[in-house]
Enzyme design. Structure first.
Site, PDB file in Angstrom:
ATOM      1  N   THR A   1       0.812  -1.233   0.000  1.00  0.00           N
ATOM      2  CA  THR A   1       0.000   0.000   0.000  1.00  0.00           C
ATOM      3  C   THR A   1       0.842   1.279   0.000  1.00  0.00           C
ATOM      4  O   THR A   1       0.312   2.352   0.236  1.00  0.00           O
ATOM      5  CB  THR A   1      -0.918   0.041   1.240  1.00  0.00           C
ATOM      6  OG1 THR A   1      -0.101   0.022   2.406  1.00  0.00           O
ATOM      7  CG2 THR A   1      -1.898  -1.098   1.274  1.00  0.00           C
TER       8      THR A   1
ATOM      9  N   ASP B   1      -0.292  -5.250   3.330  1.00  0.00           N
ATOM     10  CA  ASP B   1       0.814  -4.661   4.088  1.00  0.00           C
ATOM     11  C   ASP B   1       0.720  -3.146   4.035  1.00  0.00           C
ATOM     12  O   ASP B   1       0.570  -2.553   2.979  1.00  0.00           O
ATOM     13  CB  ASP B   1       2.154  -5.087   3.480  1.00  0.00           C
ATOM     14  CG  ASP B   1       3.307  -4.392   4.189  1.00  0.00           C
ATOM     15  OD1 ASP B   1       3.549  -4.711   5.374  1.00  0.00           O
ATOM     16  OD2 ASP B   1       3.958  -3.509   3.584  1.00  0.00           O
TER      17      ASP B   1
ATOM     18  N   TYR C   1       3.040   5.432   5.856  1.00  0.00           N
ATOM     19  CA  TYR C   1       2.665   5.533   4.440  1.00  0.00           C
ATOM     20  C   TYR C   1       1.595   6.618   4.302  1.00  0.00           C
ATOM     21  O   TYR C   1       0.494   6.502   4.862  1.00  0.00           O
ATOM     22  CB  TYR C   1       2.126   4.209   3.903  1.00  0.00           C
ATOM     23  CG  TYR C   1       3.178   3.112   3.749  1.00  0.00           C
ATOM     24  CD1 TYR C   1       4.540   3.370   3.929  1.00  0.00           C
ATOM     25  CD2 TYR C   1       2.813   1.819   3.405  1.00  0.00           C
ATOM     26  CE1 TYR C   1       5.495   2.369   3.780  1.00  0.00           C
ATOM     27  CE2 TYR C   1       3.766   0.813   3.257  1.00  0.00           C
ATOM     28  CZ  TYR C   1       5.098   1.108   3.454  1.00  0.00           C
ATOM     29  OH  TYR C   1       6.037   0.105   3.307  1.00  0.00           O
TER      30      TYR C   1
ATOM     31  N   GLN D   1      10.065  -9.082   6.833  1.00  0.00           N
ATOM     32  CA  GLN D   1       9.739  -8.433   5.552  1.00  0.00           C
ATOM     33  C   GLN D   1      11.016  -7.830   4.989  1.00  0.00           C
ATOM     34  O   GLN D   1      11.710  -7.058   5.663  1.00  0.00           O
ATOM     35  CB  GLN D   1       8.685  -7.337   5.767  1.00  0.00           C
ATOM     36  CG  GLN D   1       8.259  -6.730   4.445  1.00  0.00           C
ATOM     37  CD  GLN D   1       7.166  -5.676   4.563  1.00  0.00           C
ATOM     38  OE1 GLN D   1       7.227  -4.639   3.927  1.00  0.00           O
ATOM     39  NE2 GLN D   1       6.149  -5.938   5.358  1.00  0.00           N
TER      40      GLN D   1
ATOM     41  N   TYR E   1       9.083  -7.658  -0.204  1.00  0.00           N
ATOM     42  CA  TYR E   1       8.606  -6.335  -0.645  1.00  0.00           C
ATOM     43  C   TYR E   1       9.287  -5.907  -1.935  1.00  0.00           C
ATOM     44  O   TYR E   1      10.314  -6.464  -2.318  1.00  0.00           O
ATOM     45  CB  TYR E   1       8.689  -5.302   0.479  1.00  0.00           C
ATOM     46  CG  TYR E   1      10.008  -4.666   0.852  1.00  0.00           C
ATOM     47  CD1 TYR E   1      10.714  -3.836  -0.021  1.00  0.00           C
ATOM     48  CD2 TYR E   1      10.502  -4.798   2.138  1.00  0.00           C
ATOM     49  CE1 TYR E   1      11.879  -3.195   0.353  1.00  0.00           C
ATOM     50  CE2 TYR E   1      11.680  -4.163   2.537  1.00  0.00           C
ATOM     51  CZ  TYR E   1      12.369  -3.355   1.624  1.00  0.00           C
ATOM     52  OH  TYR E   1      13.517  -2.720   2.007  1.00  0.00           O
TER      53      TYR E   1
ATOM     54  N   LEU F   1       8.195  -6.622  -7.588  1.00  0.00           N
ATOM     55  CA  LEU F   1       8.336  -6.335  -9.022  1.00  0.00           C
ATOM     56  C   LEU F   1       9.436  -5.301  -9.247  1.00  0.00           C
ATOM     57  O   LEU F   1       9.470  -4.628 -10.277  1.00  0.00           O
ATOM     58  CB  LEU F   1       6.996  -5.842  -9.591  1.00  0.00           C
ATOM     59  CG  LEU F   1       5.859  -6.864  -9.467  1.00  0.00           C
ATOM     60  CD1 LEU F   1       4.518  -6.242  -9.826  1.00  0.00           C
ATOM     61  CD2 LEU F   1       6.131  -8.078 -10.346  1.00  0.00           C
TER      62      LEU F   1
HETATM   63  P1  NAP Z   1       6.430  -3.242  -6.387  1.00  0.00           P
HETATM   64  O1  NAP Z   1       5.238  -3.866  -5.825  1.00  0.00           O
HETATM   65  O2  NAP Z   1       7.610  -4.096  -6.703  1.00  0.00           O
HETATM   66  O3  NAP Z   1       6.084  -2.439  -7.729  1.00  0.00           O
HETATM   67  C1  NAP Z   1       5.008  -1.554  -7.816  1.00  0.00           C
HETATM   68  C2  NAP Z   1       4.942  -1.077  -9.249  1.00  0.00           C
HETATM   69  O4  NAP Z   1       4.696  -2.195 -10.101  1.00  0.00           O
HETATM   70  C3  NAP Z   1       3.844  -0.085  -9.516  1.00  0.00           C
HETATM   71  O5  NAP Z   1       4.379   0.875 -10.402  1.00  0.00           O
HETATM   72  C4  NAP Z   1       2.759  -0.902 -10.198  1.00  0.00           C
HETATM   73  O6  NAP Z   1       2.038  -0.144 -11.138  1.00  0.00           O
HETATM   74  C5  NAP Z   1       3.574  -1.932 -10.930  1.00  0.00           C
HETATM   75  N1  NAP Z   1       2.825  -3.195 -11.094  1.00  0.00           N
HETATM   76  C6  NAP Z   1       2.106  -3.849 -10.146  1.00  0.00           C
HETATM   77  N2  NAP Z   1       1.553  -4.952 -10.666  1.00  0.00           N
HETATM   78  C7  NAP Z   1       1.917  -4.992 -11.974  1.00  0.00           C
HETATM   79  C8  NAP Z   1       1.644  -5.870 -13.042  1.00  0.00           C
HETATM   80  N3  NAP Z   1       0.874  -6.956 -12.887  1.00  0.00           N
HETATM   81  N4  NAP Z   1       2.191  -5.587 -14.258  1.00  0.00           N
HETATM   82  C9  NAP Z   1       2.956  -4.498 -14.438  1.00  0.00           C
HETATM   83  N5  NAP Z   1       3.249  -3.614 -13.465  1.00  0.00           N
HETATM   84  C10 NAP Z   1       2.729  -3.860 -12.239  1.00  0.00           C
HETATM   85  O7  NAP Z   1       6.991  -2.048  -5.480  1.00  0.00           O
HETATM   86  P2  NAP Z   1       6.733  -1.440  -4.041  1.00  0.00           P
HETATM   87  O8  NAP Z   1       5.489  -0.648  -3.975  1.00  0.00           O
HETATM   88  O9  NAP Z   1       8.025  -0.798  -3.686  1.00  0.00           O
HETATM   89  O10 NAP Z   1       6.590  -2.710  -3.059  1.00  0.00           O
HETATM   90  C11 NAP Z   1       5.359  -3.304  -2.731  1.00  0.00           C
HETATM   91  C12 NAP Z   1       4.988  -3.090  -1.282  1.00  0.00           C
HETATM   92  O11 NAP Z   1       6.033  -3.540  -0.412  1.00  0.00           O
HETATM   93  C13 NAP Z   1       4.817  -1.625  -0.878  1.00  0.00           C
HETATM   94  O12 NAP Z   1       3.630  -1.079  -1.363  1.00  0.00           O
HETATM   95  C14 NAP Z   1       4.907  -1.734   0.624  1.00  0.00           C
HETATM   96  O13 NAP Z   1       3.685  -2.217   1.158  1.00  0.00           O
HETATM   97  C15 NAP Z   1       6.018  -2.767   0.772  1.00  0.00           C
HETATM   98  N6  NAP Z   1       7.371  -2.123   0.970  1.00  0.00           N
HETATM   99  C16 NAP Z   1       7.963  -2.248   2.192  1.00  0.00           C
HETATM  100  C17 NAP Z   1       9.209  -1.667   2.417  1.00  0.00           C
HETATM  101  C18 NAP Z   1       9.862  -1.821   3.768  1.00  0.00           C
HETATM  102  O14 NAP Z   1      10.824  -1.103   4.066  1.00  0.00           O
HETATM  103  N7  NAP Z   1       9.392  -2.731   4.581  1.00  0.00           N
HETATM  104  C19 NAP Z   1       9.868  -0.954   1.401  1.00  0.00           C
HETATM  105  C20 NAP Z   1       9.254  -0.867   0.154  1.00  0.00           C
HETATM  106  C21 NAP Z   1       8.004  -1.464  -0.045  1.00  0.00           C
HETATM  107  P3  NAP Z   1       0.575   0.479 -10.831  1.00  0.00           P
HETATM  108  O15 NAP Z   1       0.607   0.986  -9.412  1.00  0.00           O
HETATM  109  O16 NAP Z   1       0.454   1.544 -11.850  1.00  0.00           O
HETATM  110  O17 NAP Z   1      -0.451  -0.606 -11.007  1.00  0.00           O
END
Ligand code: NAP
Length: 374
Positions: free
Chosen positions: A20, A53, A58, A169, A197, A200
């Site tokens: 999220t 998550d 956030y 995580q 996390y 992608l």
């Molecule tokens: P991610 O999930 O690896 O990538 C998100 C990106 O991928 C967005 O631009 C999304 O586009 C795109 N996407 C999603 N599904 C897709 C698909 N089926 N085909 C093509 N593109 C796709 O990156 P993230 O947001 O960094 O990581 C996910 C989650 O992990 C976060 O939201 C958070 O909850 C958690 N996180 C935790 C930490 C930590 O320190 N613990 C750090 C980073 C992240 P659209 O949005 O345009 O659909």
């Protein structure tokens, strides 16, 4: 959807959940409202991605509010994992932070409460005592950590004094497979869930039409993102939390565990994506201000030591924890430098506090592990 146990608890969670971070920011050029963002999360729940998550920081709490609204009426079907920030790890501060999250989530319990980043200036014993109190009170149902190295996980487990540490995580994707060396096997043999996390690689995996992925994707008639998520969750104890705001992405992700990749394709992916960290002298790396997320950063050692931006932990505090230890969890991210002076090989794009902590810990004399983004 495929399900797995959350750590050693009796709770079953889907292997693909929802991230999220940034969901509260309206999609560019759209006139969408908060209602649309909440409806998308809810659509993800309805498609089976009932693990979500979030974090108290956030969108300054707004992401938690959205999660609360999206889970209204189906609360017991959703597994809410939220995170407490490193500046709230003292006993009283953590209890207050949890109350704040519960309020925003509009719930009287949190399924999994995770420490977002370690903070070496607060004893883990103190933090974990507060976690245990919250668990005894029924306000949280399981305890997790995020961005902890194996050493730090072991310390956290010891501080929990018999209470279960359920999950870890960490970043895990085709670009950064570092956890396969130690953290993943550790969690697998200790019954902990690994929540991957940025699965992608923040969307990079799907945006750049990577040759190997494109070929497998065309052969299987499945979009590349699904292949990547499927490969990730084929690892025992791993669940992934992609963030998606486009409804077609949400649908794709929800179906990413519904097929089995050929062993041959798995092996091809295994060998094609092996970005290993390299060691680079810290004075060959330039801290730039336009790195990932355009976060605020220090550009000189003096600024980092002064910590006028008030980062918790500060670079100096982190440096003290790093001295004499080799287990910095995440290598920093760099890209080939665009600086015309010739003084630098790389620009730093991610890991700006860790970079300065490393420089301070080793008086600038020790090369640093980096992952190079082309
Ligand atoms: P991610 O999930 O690896 O990538 C998100 C990106 O991928 C967005 O631009 C999304 O586009 C795109 N996407 C999603 N599904 C897709 C698909 N089926 N085909 C093509 N593109 C796709 O990156 P993230 O947001 O960094 O990581 C996910 C989650 O992990 C976060 O939201 C958070 O909850 C958690 N996180 C935790 C930490 C930590 O320190 N613990 C750090 C980073 C992240 P659209 O949005 O345009 O659909």
């Amino acid at each position: 959807m495929r399900y797995t146990k959350l750590g050693s608890t009796c709770t079953m969670v889907p292997v693909i959940g929802q991230g999220t971070m940034g969901i509260e920011v309206p999609i560019q050029d759209s006139r969408e409202s908060e209602k649309d963002a909440v409806a998308r999360l809810r659509a993800g729940f309805d498609l089976g991605m009932t693990l979500v998550d979030t974090a108290e920081n956030y969108g300054m709490g707004r992401a938690e509010i959205f999660v609360g609204k999206a889970s209204r009426g189906i609360r017991e079907k959703v597994c809410i994992a939220t995170k407490v920030s490193p500046e709230h790890l003292t006993h009283d501060s953590l209890i207050r932070a949890c109350e704040g999250s519960l309020h925003r989530l509009n719930s009287d319990y949190i399924d999994l409460y995770q420490i977002h980043w370690p903070n070496p200036s607060v004893p883990l014993q103190e933090t974990m005592e507060a976690m245990r109190t919250l668990k005894e009170q029924g306000k949280i149902r399981a305890i997790g950590v995020s961005n902890f190295s194996v050493r730090q996980i072991q310390e956290a487990k010891a501080a929990l004094d018999g209470e279960e540490l359920t999950s870890s995580q960490v970043e895990y994707n085709l670009f950064d497979r570092g956890i396969e060396q130690d953290l993943l096997p550790y969690c697998q043999s200790n019954g902990m869930t690994v929540m991957a996390y940025s699965p992608l690689d923040q969307g990079v995996v799907a945006q750049r039409r990577l040759k190997v992925l494109t070929e497998i994707s065309e052969k299987c008639q499945v979009p590349p993102a699904k292949i990547v998520l499927n490969w990730l969750v084929s690892h025992r104890n791993v669940v992934a939390i992609p963030k998606a705001r486009k409804i077609e992405h949400i649908r794709e992700n929800a179906a990413a565990a519904d097929f089995q990749l050929d062993p041959e394709d798995m092996a091809t992916i295994e060998s094609a994506f092996r970005t290993l960290p390299i060691e680079v002298p810290t004075n060959r790396i330039k801290v730039v201000l336009d790195g990932v997320g355009n976060r605020r950063a220090y550009q000189t050692l003096e600024q980092a030591l002064e910590n006028s931006l008030g980062f918790t932990p500060s670079p100096l505090e982190l440096a003290e924890d790093m001295r004499g230890k080799d287990d910095v969890l995440k290598p920093v991210r760099v890209r080939p430098s665009t600086d015309p002076s010739g003084k630098y090989d790389y620009d730093l794009v991610e890991g700006r506090i860790r970079y300065w902590a490393w420089v301070i810990a080793h008086d600038g004399g020790r090369p640093m592990r980096v992952l190079v983004r082309e």
